[in-house]
Scaffold this motif. Sequence first.
Motif, PDB file in Angstrom:
ATOM      1  N   SER A 189       0.854  -1.187   0.000  1.00 25.27           N
ATOM      2  CA  SER A 189       0.000   0.000   0.000  1.00 25.27           C
ATOM      3  C   SER A 189       0.890   1.236   0.000  1.00 25.27           C
ATOM      4  O   SER A 189       2.041   1.197   0.414  1.00 25.27           O
ATOM      5  N   LYS A 190       0.330   2.300  -0.479  1.00 30.49           N
ATOM      6  CA  LYS A 190       1.070   3.549  -0.547  1.00 30.49           C
ATOM      7  C   LYS A 190       0.351   4.570   0.320  1.00 30.49           C
ATOM      8  O   LYS A 190      -0.849   4.790   0.184  1.00 30.49           O
ATOM      9  N   SER A 191       1.089   5.139   1.242  1.00 31.93           N
ATOM     10  CA  SER A 191       0.527   6.141   2.134  1.00 31.93           C
ATOM     11  C   SER A 191       1.505   7.305   2.254  1.00 31.93           C
ATOM     12  O   SER A 191       2.681   7.103   2.584  1.00 31.93           O
ATOM     13  N   LYS A 192       1.029   8.482   1.975  1.00 33.38           N
ATOM     14  CA  LYS A 192       1.863   9.691   2.054  1.00 33.38           C
ATOM     15  C   LYS A 192       3.138   9.553   1.233  1.00 33.38           C
ATOM     16  O   LYS A 192       4.225   9.928   1.656  1.00 33.38           O
ATOM     17  N   GLY A 193       2.999   8.933   0.079  1.00 36.51           N
ATOM     18  CA  GLY A 193       4.137   8.804  -0.823  1.00 36.51           C
ATOM     19  C   GLY A 193       5.070   7.648  -0.511  1.00 36.51           C
ATOM     20  O   GLY A 193       5.986   7.377  -1.268  1.00 36.51           O
TER      21      GLY A 193
END
Length: 96
Positions: A80-84
């Motif tokens: 997953s991608k969170s805040k880049g």
Amino acid sequence: MANKTDLRVIKSEKAIRDAFLELIKEKGYANITITDISNRAMINRKTFYMHYDSKEALYDTLVNEFMKTLDASDFFYCYSKSKGALSKKRYFQPYG
């Protein structure tokens, strides 16, 4: 400390582990004390501490040994991608 192949060491570790697992079923992890484990394993507390620093250390050892027995195919990863930032989480899938 005694040699790890010493039969007394092997028997003590087995007794500790068996007692711990039985007590978890009966009382739950949070309610177990080192005295409970020692009494059930028929050893003294000093013997317990020769093998493990705490009940948490015993738990960690058992979990780590179990995890080593699992096949890599029993796990799947989710990205997953969170805040880049990309993060990777490992999940257990026993019947894949």
